[in-house]
Write a protein that holds these residues in place. Structure first.
Motif, mmCIF file in Angstrom:
data_model
loop_
_atom_site.group_PDB
_atom_site.id
_atom_site.type_symbol
_atom_site.label_atom_id
_atom_site.label_comp_id
_atom_site.label_asym_id
_atom_site.label_seq_id
_atom_site.Cartn_x
_atom_site.Cartn_y
_atom_site.Cartn_z
ATOM 1 N N GLU A 60 4.113 5.791 -6.412
ATOM 2 C CA GLU A 60 4.454 5.742 -7.833
ATOM 3 C C GLU A 60 4.489 7.128 -8.481
ATOM 4 O O GLU A 60 4.802 7.243 -9.661
ATOM 5 C CB GLU A 60 3.442 4.873 -8.584
ATOM 6 N N VAL A 69 6.676 2.686 2.222
ATOM 7 C CA VAL A 69 7.472 3.538 1.341
ATOM 8 C C VAL A 69 6.940 4.978 1.384
ATOM 9 O O VAL A 69 7.455 5.793 2.121
ATOM 10 C CB VAL A 69 7.506 3.020 -0.110
ATOM 11 N N LEU A 88 -1.770 0.775 -2.858
ATOM 12 C CA LEU A 88 -3.120 0.293 -2.572
ATOM 13 C C LEU A 88 -3.370 0.279 -1.067
ATOM 14 O O LEU A 88 -4.370 0.812 -0.595
ATOM 15 C CB LEU A 88 -3.312 -1.113 -3.156
ATOM 16 N N VAL A 89 -2.420 -0.307 -0.315
ATOM 17 C CA VAL A 89 -2.606 -0.371 1.138
ATOM 18 C C VAL A 89 -2.635 1.040 1.725
ATOM 19 O O VAL A 89 -3.483 1.360 2.559
ATOM 20 C CB VAL A 89 -1.493 -1.215 1.785
ATOM 21 N N ALA A 93 -1.183 -6.074 -8.081
ATOM 22 C CA ALA A 93 -1.498 -5.364 -6.837
ATOM 23 C C ALA A 93 -2.989 -5.370 -6.546
ATOM 24 O O ALA A 93 -3.405 -5.072 -5.437
ATOM 25 C CB ALA A 93 -1.007 -3.927 -6.914
ATOM 26 N N ASN A 137 0.153 -0.637 -7.384
ATOM 27 C CA ASN A 137 1.337 -0.927 -6.585
ATOM 28 C C ASN A 137 0.826 -1.344 -5.210
ATOM 29 O O ASN A 137 -0.136 -0.767 -4.712
ATOM 30 C CB ASN A 137 2.170 0.356 -6.504
ATOM 31 N N LYS A 138 1.474 -2.367 -4.617
ATOM 32 C CA LYS A 138 0.934 -2.893 -3.353
ATOM 33 C C LYS A 138 0.991 -1.851 -2.245
ATOM 34 O O LYS A 138 0.051 -1.709 -1.465
ATOM 35 C CB LYS A 138 1.694 -4.142 -2.955
ATOM 36 N N TYR A 139 2.089 -1.112 -2.196
ATOM 37 C CA TYR A 139 2.203 -0.083 -1.148
ATOM 38 C C TYR A 139 1.139 1.000 -1.341
ATOM 39 O O TYR A 139 0.523 1.462 -0.381
ATOM 40 C CB TYR A 139 3.575 0.577 -1.183
ATOM 41 N N THR A 146 6.582 -1.269 -12.056
ATOM 42 C CA THR A 146 6.013 -0.930 -10.752
ATOM 43 C C THR A 146 7.071 -1.097 -9.669
ATOM 44 O O THR A 146 7.817 -2.072 -9.675
ATOM 45 C CB THR A 146 4.826 -1.861 -10.455
#
Lengths: 120, 330
Positions: free
Chosen positions: B235, B229, B147-148, A54, B143-145, A43
């Protein structure tokens, strides 16, 4: 026949599915390389090893906006038939809708005062 | 005037419908390719740059080269992603964006449109399904980006969908119909002319909400590249990424076509053929959106959500009541 219109819409929908499926599932594997490595399938997190998962708990405000959305979206669904028949309804329809919209505006003002609409 | 609903459903007519739909799809893909080129050129000129100019004369083949490149790129699925959802999310986003084009009346009489009596409702209802594809893509990426970005997109798009749906109501009240073809015909005989004049408040609300629905500058927080990003498609690689971009531009074209139909008189216009008038007006709306993209700074997230609920929705409700009152009095 009026139902022809829906046949036409269904053809659009079928084409809308066929194009991505054709490009991604049929044509894609023939054209593109496929060499997944561990580094590639990691990831992305700005070049670092990803920390934790996440799937975190996110801000409750998203739910509040979703709830407000459901209320107002249902309102719009009620407004559409009214707007189509507006000329036939005349003054009666107008007064009815002023009452209906006033009730919803009270709801919006309540949410506003409760600071639901603030994003902090 | 030709329309499918006056015809019987024979095998020949069915083939005609398929041809009509395929022609729309082919033209659409060409239009989208050149929209991307047009966007890059317009933004470049406004920022005193040259823009793409290497591939073909004036860079005309740049977008085609980009599409071919994306088709040849590896399709990477992250190991931690929810594989099934990750693969299917771009398709879920694309299908409704393309299907809404079935109800847009491009010309006066033609084989490219379904004359649904619920045209406007059909458009508004289907276009919100795209949000599902975006949220799924963001969530499935793990992925954190993403999701947000996905959640921000969802919050923004559902919030701005309400003023979008409400701003259209004024037009529906004036025309007395949800059928897009009827709405265009009504504008030919309306005493105020095209609905942009009697519905100027509705038009302004519609355009602002449309820009926000498209996640465009100044409302492009879901893909704010300096903090997220690329937002929900961080992704995504190769052609799956291309389908998210395609969705965005198809939707841009669709909403400009809807604005043209509802407020700018659709195909109406003197001298020139009707499809050309439609193309000119839609291009003008698209140019306006690109203009905004080149000149506006990005809003802050708290201002963004507040603006939809505290400004646009009250204004749109006021517009409905004003239209109702005026059409009773005048």
């Amino acid at each position: 026949m009026y139902s022809n219109n829906f046949v036409f819409v269904l053809i659009f929908m079928a084409l809308g599915v066929l194009l991505p499926v054709g490009a991604l599932v049929v044509l894609g594997p023939l054209l593109r390389p496929n060499h997944p490595t561990r580094a590639k399938t990691t990831t992305y997190e700005s070049g670092l090893e990803p920390i934790g998962d996440a799937r975190i708990r996110f801000n409750v405000r998203y739910y509040l906006f979703a709830l407000l959305f459901v209320i107002f979206d249902v309102e719009i669904v009620f407004l559409y038939p009214w707007a189509v028949a507006y000329h036939a309804l005349g003054v009666f329809g107008f007064v009815e809708m002023v009452i209906f919209i006033a009730l919803l505006v009270i709801g919006l003002v309540y949410a506003w005062k409760k600071k639901v609409l603030e994003w902090k | 005037m030709f329309s499918w609903q006056t015809q019987p459903l024979t095998g020949l007519n069915f083939i005609g419908m398929v041809i009509g739909a395929v022609v729309v799809l082919a033209i659409l893909l060409l239009v989208v390719m050149y929209l991307i080129f047009f966007l890059r050129k317009v933004v470049a000129w406004m920022q005193n740059r040259i823009g793409p100019n290497r591939v073909g004369p004036w860079g005309l083949f740049q977008s085609m080269a980009d599409v071919l490149k994306l088709l040849l790129k590896e399709d990477i699925v992250p190991a931690k992603a929810d594989r099934a959802l990750f693969l299917v999310a771009p398709i879920i986003a694309f299908v409704p964006a393309f299907t809404v084009l079935a109800v847009i009346p491009y010309t006066a009489g033609h084989i490219f449109t379904a004359g649904l009596n619920i045209g406007v409702l059909f458009y508004i209802a289907l276009s919100s399904i795209t949000i599902l594809g975006i949220v799924l893509g963001g969530w499935a990426s793990n992925n954190k980006y993403s999701l947000v970005g996905g959640l921000r997109s969802a919050a923004q798009m559902i919030s701005y969908e309400i003023p979008l749906g409400m701003s259209v109501l004024g037009v529906v009240m004036l025309a007395g119909s949800l059928n897009l073809t009827t709405i265009v015909q009504q504008q030919a005989t309306d005493r105020f002319g095209w609905y942009i004049i009697p519905q100027i408040i509705g038009f302004v609300v519609f355009m602002i909400a449309a820009v926000a629905e498209l996640n465009q500058t100044p409302f492009d927080l879901p893909e704010a590249e300096s903090e997220l990003v690329a937002g929900y498609f961080t992704e995504y690689t190769g052609f799956r990424f291309a389908f998210y971009m395609l969705t965005e531009f198809v939707y841009l074209f669709a909403i400009s076509a809807l604005a043209t139909t509802l407020f700018l008189g659709g195909w109406l216009g003197p001298w020139l053929p009707s499809w050309l008038w439609f193309a000119i007006k839609t291009s003008a709306v698209i140019f306006f959106m690109f203009w905004l993209r080149a000149t506006m700074p990005r809003l802050r997230v708290d201002k963004l959500m507040g603006f939809a609920w505290k400004v646009l929705i009250p204004v749109a409700l006021f517009n409905i009541l004003l239209t109702g009152l005026l059409s009773l009095l005048v």
